[in-house]
Design a protein around this motif. Structure first.
Motif, PDB file in Angstrom:
ATOM      1  N   PRO A 153       0.835  -1.211   0.000  1.00 52.83           N
ATOM      2  CA  PRO A 153       0.000   0.000   0.000  1.00 52.83           C
ATOM      3  C   PRO A 153       0.867   1.258   0.000  1.00 52.83           C
ATOM      4  O   PRO A 153       1.831   1.345   0.742  1.00 52.83           O
ATOM      5  CB  PRO A 153      -0.817  -0.102   1.282  1.00 52.83           C
ATOM      6  N   ILE A 154       0.498   2.205  -0.851  1.00 52.53           N
ATOM      7  CA  ILE A 154       1.262   3.448  -0.976  1.00 52.53           C
ATOM      8  C   ILE A 154       0.324   4.611  -0.706  1.00 52.53           C
ATOM      9  O   ILE A 154      -0.762   4.679  -1.274  1.00 52.53           O
ATOM     10  CB  ILE A 154       1.862   3.584  -2.382  1.00 52.53           C
ATOM     11  N   GLY A 155       0.723   5.514   0.138  1.00 46.91           N
ATOM     12  CA  GLY A 155      -0.055   6.717   0.389  1.00 46.91           C
ATOM     13  C   GLY A 155      -1.191   6.497   1.364  1.00 46.91           C
ATOM     14  O   GLY A 155      -1.324   5.460   2.010  1.00 46.91           O
ATOM     15  N   ASN A 156      -2.032   7.490   1.446  1.00 48.88           N
ATOM     16  CA  ASN A 156      -3.146   7.497   2.380  1.00 48.88           C
ATOM     17  C   ASN A 156      -4.331   6.755   1.774  1.00 48.88           C
ATOM     18  O   ASN A 156      -4.677   6.952   0.616  1.00 48.88           O
ATOM     19  CB  ASN A 156      -3.523   8.948   2.694  1.00 48.88           C
ATOM     20  N   ALA A 157      -4.982   5.908   2.551  1.00 51.84           N
ATOM     21  CA  ALA A 157      -6.143   5.168   2.058  1.00 51.84           C
ATOM     22  C   ALA A 157      -7.413   6.013   2.098  1.00 51.84           C
ATOM     23  O   ALA A 157      -8.410   5.642   1.495  1.00 51.84           O
ATOM     24  CB  ALA A 157      -6.339   3.905   2.885  1.00 51.84           C
ATOM     25  N   ASN A 158      -7.388   7.133   2.786  1.00 49.21           N
ATOM     26  CA  ASN A 158      -8.572   7.985   2.908  1.00 49.21           C
ATOM     27  C   ASN A 158      -8.598   9.013   1.784  1.00 49.21           C
ATOM     28  O   ASN A 158      -8.483  10.214   1.994  1.00 49.21           O
ATOM     29  CB  ASN A 158      -8.582   8.694   4.260  1.00 49.21           C
ATOM     30  N   ILE A 159      -8.755   8.537   0.554  1.00 49.74           N
ATOM     31  CA  ILE A 159      -8.831   9.428  -0.595  1.00 49.74           C
ATOM     32  C   ILE A 159     -10.244   9.394  -1.149  1.00 49.74           C
ATOM     33  O   ILE A 159     -11.003   8.470  -0.874  1.00 49.74           O
ATOM     34  CB  ILE A 159      -7.822   9.031  -1.690  1.00 49.74           C
ATOM     35  N   GLN A 160     -10.562  10.396  -1.940  1.00 44.75           N
ATOM     36  CA  GLN A 160     -11.886  10.426  -2.550  1.00 44.75           C
ATOM     37  C   GLN A 160     -11.935   9.428  -3.691  1.00 44.75           C
ATOM     38  O   GLN A 160     -11.039   9.380  -4.536  1.00 44.75           O
ATOM     39  CB  GLN A 160     -12.195  11.822  -3.061  1.00 44.75           C
ATOM     40  N   PHE A 161     -12.974   8.627  -3.717  1.00 44.07           N
ATOM     41  CA  PHE A 161     -13.155   7.607  -4.744  1.00 44.07           C
ATOM     42  C   PHE A 161     -14.114   8.147  -5.790  1.00 44.07           C
ATOM     43  O   PHE A 161     -15.105   8.790  -5.458  1.00 44.07           O
ATOM     44  CB  PHE A 161     -13.721   6.344  -4.094  1.00 44.07           C
ATOM     45  N   ASN A 162     -13.809   7.886  -7.043  1.00 46.68           N
ATOM     46  CA  ASN A 162     -14.659   8.375  -8.124  1.00 46.68           C
ATOM     47  C   ASN A 162     -15.980   7.608  -8.096  1.00 46.68           C
ATOM     48  O   ASN A 162     -16.025   6.403  -8.352  1.00 46.68           O
ATOM     49  CB  ASN A 162     -13.952   8.179  -9.460  1.00 46.68           C
ATOM     50  N   LEU A 163     -17.076   8.295  -7.812  1.00 45.56           N
ATOM     51  CA  LEU A 163     -18.382   7.655  -7.694  1.00 45.56           C
ATOM     52  C   LEU A 163     -18.937   7.186  -9.025  1.00 45.56           C
ATOM     53  O   LEU A 163     -19.913   6.435  -9.054  1.00 45.56           O
ATOM     54  CB  LEU A 163     -19.369   8.621  -7.037  1.00 45.56           C
ATOM     55  N   ARG A 164     -18.328   7.576 -10.118  1.00 45.95           N
ATOM     56  CA  ARG A 164     -18.815   7.133 -11.424  1.00 45.95           C
ATOM     57  C   ARG A 164     -18.635   5.631 -11.612  1.00 45.95           C
ATOM     58  O   ARG A 164     -19.328   5.026 -12.419  1.00 45.95           O
ATOM     59  CB  ARG A 164     -18.129   7.914 -12.530  1.00 45.95           C
ATOM     60  N   PHE A 165     -17.714   5.019 -10.868  1.00 47.72           N
ATOM     61  CA  PHE A 165     -17.590   3.564 -10.912  1.00 47.72           C
ATOM     62  C   PHE A 165     -18.889   2.915 -10.464  1.00 47.72           C
ATOM     63  O   PHE A 165     -19.321   1.914 -11.016  1.00 47.72           O
ATOM     64  CB  PHE A 165     -16.438   3.085 -10.022  1.00 47.72           C
ATOM     65  N   TYR A 166     -19.513   3.470  -9.440  1.00 48.97           N
ATOM     66  CA  TYR A 166     -20.776   2.925  -8.946  1.00 48.97           C
ATOM     67  C   TYR A 166     -21.889   3.087  -9.983  1.00 48.97           C
ATOM     68  O   TYR A 166     -22.712   2.188 -10.153  1.00 48.97           O
ATOM     69  CB  TYR A 166     -21.185   3.597  -7.637  1.00 48.97           C
ATOM     70  N   VAL A 167     -21.920   4.218 -10.671  1.00 50.62           N
ATOM     71  CA  VAL A 167     -22.953   4.435 -11.680  1.00 50.62           C
ATOM     72  C   VAL A 167     -22.799   3.426 -12.808  1.00 50.62           C
ATOM     73  O   VAL A 167     -23.778   2.819 -13.260  1.00 50.62           O
ATOM     74  CB  VAL A 167     -22.898   5.884 -12.213  1.00 50.62           C
ATOM     75  N   VAL A 168     -21.566   3.209 -13.268  1.00 53.97           N
ATOM     76  CA  VAL A 168     -21.328   2.242 -14.332  1.00 53.97           C
ATOM     77  C   VAL A 168     -21.710   0.844 -13.856  1.00 53.97           C
ATOM     78  O   VAL A 168     -22.324   0.068 -14.598  1.00 53.97           O
ATOM     79  CB  VAL A 168     -19.864   2.301 -14.806  1.00 53.97           C
ATOM     80  N   ALA A 169     -21.390   0.509 -12.614  1.00 52.79           N
ATOM     81  CA  ALA A 169     -21.750  -0.811 -12.078  1.00 52.79           C
ATOM     82  C   ALA A 169     -23.267  -0.970 -12.001  1.00 52.79           C
ATOM     83  O   ALA A 169     -23.798  -2.034 -12.331  1.00 52.79           O
ATOM     84  CB  ALA A 169     -21.120  -1.005 -10.707  1.00 52.79           C
ATOM     85  N   LEU A 170     -23.971   0.072 -11.589  1.00 55.01           N
ATOM     86  CA  LEU A 170     -25.431  -0.012 -11.507  1.00 55.01           C
ATOM     87  C   LEU A 170     -26.067  -0.152 -12.888  1.00 55.01           C
ATOM     88  O   LEU A 170     -27.023  -0.919 -13.065  1.00 55.01           O
ATOM     89  CB  LEU A 170     -25.988   1.220 -10.791  1.00 55.01           C
ATOM     90  N   VAL A 171     -25.536   0.559 -13.877  1.00 45.52           N
ATOM     91  CA  VAL A 171     -26.067   0.425 -15.236  1.00 45.52           C
ATOM     92  C   VAL A 171     -25.792  -0.983 -15.760  1.00 45.52           C
ATOM     93  O   VAL A 171     -26.650  -1.598 -16.407  1.00 45.52           O
ATOM     94  CB  VAL A 171     -25.469   1.508 -16.163  1.00 45.52           C
ATOM     95  N   PHE A 172     -24.615  -1.521 -15.451  1.00 49.83           N
ATOM     96  CA  PHE A 172     -24.316  -2.891 -15.864  1.00 49.83           C
ATOM     97  C   PHE A 172     -25.286  -3.875 -15.225  1.00 49.83           C
ATOM     98  O   PHE A 172     -25.821  -4.759 -15.906  1.00 49.83           O
ATOM     99  CB  PHE A 172     -22.882  -3.257 -15.490  1.00 49.83           C
ATOM    100  N   VAL A 173     -25.524  -3.735 -13.928  1.00 41.73           N
ATOM    101  CA  VAL A 173     -26.457  -4.638 -13.240  1.00 41.73           C
ATOM    102  C   VAL A 173     -27.853  -4.501 -13.827  1.00 41.73           C
ATOM    103  O   VAL A 173     -28.559  -5.497 -14.015  1.00 41.73           O
ATOM    104  CB  VAL A 173     -26.447  -4.357 -11.718  1.00 41.73           C
TER     105      VAL A 173
END
Length: 159
Positions: free
Chosen positions: A48-68
């Motif tokens: 692991p490199i750097g801080n784990a508390n970074i902002q995650f791109n929420l568009r991954f969730y939108v693409v996953a929901l459209v796929f589902v």
């Protein structure tokens, strides 16, 4: 004498009791030997490199929901296709069943296409990477102390 709901309640309580007993026995039997490697963060075999508390791109969730959404659509269209393909069923109803099944599937696909058009029109499928906003906090601790701690833990090798 127990009612049907009483039997159901006893069954649910027995299931919870069984789960509790199994977890307790597993806790007694399993080895407990934590070490630095086991307690470290797992990132697909990489360090692991750097801080784990970074902002995650929420568009991954939108693409996953459209796929589902479209995956579930496909799961519903397979049974429809098997019924629609039964020549004997269509022949027995003078073709009305076939037209009904075709109209039903067309309406189903049209509703999903309308949902996809809405998501597309709102721009949720545009893949533009937003600039991350780092959180700020008012503190009396100097920034150099944070950087010193980060350097110390970033260069540390696991034992």
């Amino acid at each position: 004498m127990l009612s049907d709901f009483g039997i159901l309640l006893l069954f649910i309580l027995a299931a919870f009791a069984f789960i509790a007993v199994v977890l307790f026995v597993a806790r007694l039997l399993r080895p407990h030997r934590p070490n630095i490697e086991k307690n470290s963060t797992y990132e697909s075999g990489e360090e692991p490199i750097g801080n784990a508390n970074i902002q995650f791109n929420l568009r991954f969730y939108v693409v996953a929901l459209v796929f589902v959404l479209f995956d579930v659509e496909l799961a519903f269209l397979f049974p429809w296709a098997t019924v629609f393909g039964q020549e004997q069923l269509i022949r027995e109803t003078d073709g009305l069943w076939g037209w009904f099944a075709l109209a039903e599937a067309a309406i189903f696909v049209a509703i999903l296409a309308l949902g996809l058009a809405y998501v597309w029109a709102k721009g949720y499928l545009d893949w533009v990477k937003p600039q991350p906003k780092l959180p700020t906090a008012n503190t009396n601790v100097p920034m150099s102390l944070y950087e010193q701690v980060n350097r110390k833990y970033a260069t540390r090798k696991p034992a």
